[in-house]
Design a protein around this motif. Sequence first.
Motif, mmCIF file in Angstrom:
data_model
loop_
_atom_site.group_PDB
_atom_site.id
_atom_site.type_symbol
_atom_site.label_atom_id
_atom_site.label_comp_id
_atom_site.label_asym_id
_atom_site.label_seq_id
_atom_site.Cartn_x
_atom_site.Cartn_y
_atom_site.Cartn_z
ATOM 1 N N GLY A 1 0.812 -1.212 0.000
ATOM 2 C CA GLY A 1 0.000 0.000 0.000
ATOM 3 C C GLY A 1 0.844 1.260 0.000
ATOM 4 O O GLY A 1 0.569 2.215 -0.738
ATOM 5 N N LYS A 2 1.897 1.247 0.803
ATOM 6 C CA LYS A 2 2.808 2.400 0.831
ATOM 7 C C LYS A 2 3.475 2.595 -0.521
ATOM 8 O O LYS A 2 3.584 3.717 -1.029
ATOM 9 C CB LYS A 2 3.867 2.205 1.911
ATOM 10 C CG LYS A 2 3.358 2.317 3.318
ATOM 11 C CD LYS A 2 4.473 2.059 4.315
ATOM 12 C CE LYS A 2 3.979 2.060 5.737
ATOM 13 N NZ LYS A 2 5.067 1.750 6.687
ATOM 14 N N SER A 3 3.944 1.496 -1.109
ATOM 15 C CA SER A 3 4.621 1.586 -2.407
ATOM 16 C C SER A 3 3.670 2.027 -3.504
ATOM 17 O O SER A 3 4.053 2.811 -4.385
ATOM 18 C CB SER A 3 5.241 0.238 -2.773
ATOM 19 O OG SER A 3 6.250 -0.111 -1.861
ATOM 20 N N PHE B 1 1.679 8.968 -6.499
ATOM 21 C CA PHE B 1 1.834 10.378 -6.179
ATOM 22 C C PHE B 1 3.230 10.947 -6.443
ATOM 23 O O PHE B 1 3.401 12.164 -6.382
ATOM 24 C CB PHE B 1 1.427 10.646 -4.730
ATOM 25 C CG PHE B 1 -0.056 10.538 -4.528
ATOM 26 C CD1 PHE B 1 -0.904 11.482 -5.067
ATOM 27 C CD2 PHE B 1 -0.599 9.486 -3.829
ATOM 28 C CE1 PHE B 1 -2.270 11.386 -4.901
ATOM 29 C CE2 PHE B 1 -1.962 9.371 -3.654
ATOM 30 C CZ PHE B 1 -2.807 10.319 -4.192
ATOM 31 N N SER B 2 4.213 10.127 -6.746
ATOM 32 C CA SER B 2 5.555 10.651 -7.025
ATOM 33 C C SER B 2 5.606 11.550 -8.254
ATOM 34 O O SER B 2 6.278 12.588 -8.224
ATOM 35 C CB SER B 2 6.557 9.510 -7.156
ATOM 36 O OG SER B 2 6.860 8.979 -5.897
ATOM 37 N N PRO B 3 4.932 11.196 -9.364
ATOM 38 C CA PRO B 3 4.953 12.139 -10.499
ATOM 39 C C PRO B 3 4.305 13.482 -10.154
ATOM 40 O O PRO B 3 4.790 14.533 -10.578
ATOM 41 C CB PRO B 3 4.160 11.415 -11.591
ATOM 42 C CG PRO B 3 4.281 9.982 -11.261
ATOM 43 C CD PRO B 3 4.319 9.920 -9.756
ATOM 44 N N LEU B 4 3.235 13.450 -9.366
ATOM 45 C CA LEU B 4 2.600 14.710 -8.963
ATOM 46 C C LEU B 4 3.525 15.523 -8.069
ATOM 47 O O LEU B 4 3.585 16.754 -8.169
ATOM 48 C CB LEU B 4 1.278 14.421 -8.248
ATOM 49 C CG LEU B 4 0.207 13.729 -9.091
ATOM 50 C CD1 LEU B 4 -0.994 13.370 -8.230
ATOM 51 C CD2 LEU B 4 -0.189 14.589 -10.259
ATOM 52 N N PHE C 1 4.566 19.321 -9.037
ATOM 53 C CA PHE C 1 4.090 20.452 -8.238
ATOM 54 C C PHE C 1 4.997 20.874 -7.094
ATOM 55 O O PHE C 1 4.817 21.962 -6.541
ATOM 56 C CB PHE C 1 2.690 20.149 -7.689
ATOM 57 C CG PHE C 1 1.667 20.001 -8.771
ATOM 58 C CD1 PHE C 1 1.335 21.075 -9.577
ATOM 59 C CD2 PHE C 1 1.045 18.784 -8.994
ATOM 60 C CE1 PHE C 1 0.396 20.938 -10.592
ATOM 61 C CE2 PHE C 1 0.105 18.640 -9.997
ATOM 62 C CZ PHE C 1 -0.223 19.716 -10.800
ATOM 63 N N VAL C 2 5.956 20.036 -6.698
ATOM 64 C CA VAL C 2 6.824 20.399 -5.575
ATOM 65 C C VAL C 2 8.286 20.461 -6.022
ATOM 66 O O VAL C 2 8.954 21.489 -5.867
ATOM 67 C CB VAL C 2 6.656 19.415 -4.397
ATOM 68 C CG1 VAL C 2 7.604 19.750 -3.276
ATOM 69 C CG2 VAL C 2 5.220 19.411 -3.904
ATOM 70 N N LEU D 1 9.163 10.630 -11.854
ATOM 71 C CA LEU D 1 8.946 9.387 -12.593
ATOM 72 C C LEU D 1 9.904 8.294 -12.158
ATOM 73 O O LEU D 1 9.526 7.119 -12.072
ATOM 74 C CB LEU D 1 9.071 9.645 -14.096
ATOM 75 C CG LEU D 1 7.979 10.507 -14.720
ATOM 76 C CD1 LEU D 1 8.293 10.794 -16.178
ATOM 77 C CD2 LEU D 1 6.631 9.830 -14.583
ATOM 78 N N VAL D 2 11.146 8.665 -11.875
ATOM 79 C CA VAL D 2 12.117 7.676 -11.399
ATOM 80 C C VAL D 2 11.689 7.117 -10.046
ATOM 81 O O VAL D 2 11.718 5.904 -9.820
ATOM 82 C CB VAL D 2 13.529 8.303 -11.316
ATOM 83 C CG1 VAL D 2 14.492 7.419 -10.554
ATOM 84 C CG2 VAL D 2 14.063 8.566 -12.716
ATOM 85 N N ASP D 3 11.260 7.995 -9.139
ATOM 86 C CA ASP D 3 10.783 7.533 -7.833
ATOM 87 C C ASP D 3 9.540 6.652 -7.978
ATOM 88 O O ASP D 3 9.378 5.674 -7.254
ATOM 89 C CB ASP D 3 10.464 8.727 -6.927
ATOM 90 C CG ASP D 3 11.711 9.468 -6.487
ATOM 91 O OD1 ASP D 3 12.813 8.895 -6.583
ATOM 92 O OD2 ASP D 3 11.573 10.632 -6.040
ATOM 93 N N SER D 4 8.682 6.997 -8.932
ATOM 94 C CA SER D 4 7.484 6.199 -9.175
ATOM 95 C C SER D 4 7.848 4.805 -9.674
ATOM 96 O O SER D 4 7.251 3.808 -9.258
ATOM 97 C CB SER D 4 6.594 6.914 -10.192
ATOM 98 O OG SER D 4 5.463 6.138 -10.485
#
Length: 121
Positions: free
Chosen positions: A36-38, A44-47, A51-52, A100-103
Amino acid sequence: MNKVKRNKVLITIVLLFSLSFNAYSSSTRHHIINMGKSLTKCVFSPLYGIFVKGPKNIKEAYQYEVWGREKPEKKGQLRYKLFSLWRAPGEETKGIIDGLVDSTKAGGQFLKEFISIFFSD
């Protein structure tokens, strides 16, 4: 001579196995929580990148280009402000790519946790 080497190798192996730490497997519940965490991070990583991270990169580039000059007479000049505007799309793109890499990493972790449920890891 061969017997001495074999004994050294055997003693080394026995010591390595005796000094190893206990490994505890995760329960199915724990794997599902990690999944669930992953999955949340994957979505939400691309967002976050858009935005941040991107605007943060733009702000840092602006601060560096306009006010980070070594010579005081070069600080705050119009040409450096314009150059920081030129750099802004590239900095935003870097933020998106970081997201995207984090995603992708989080998606891989999700799949690893999913596979671990079935193979009792």
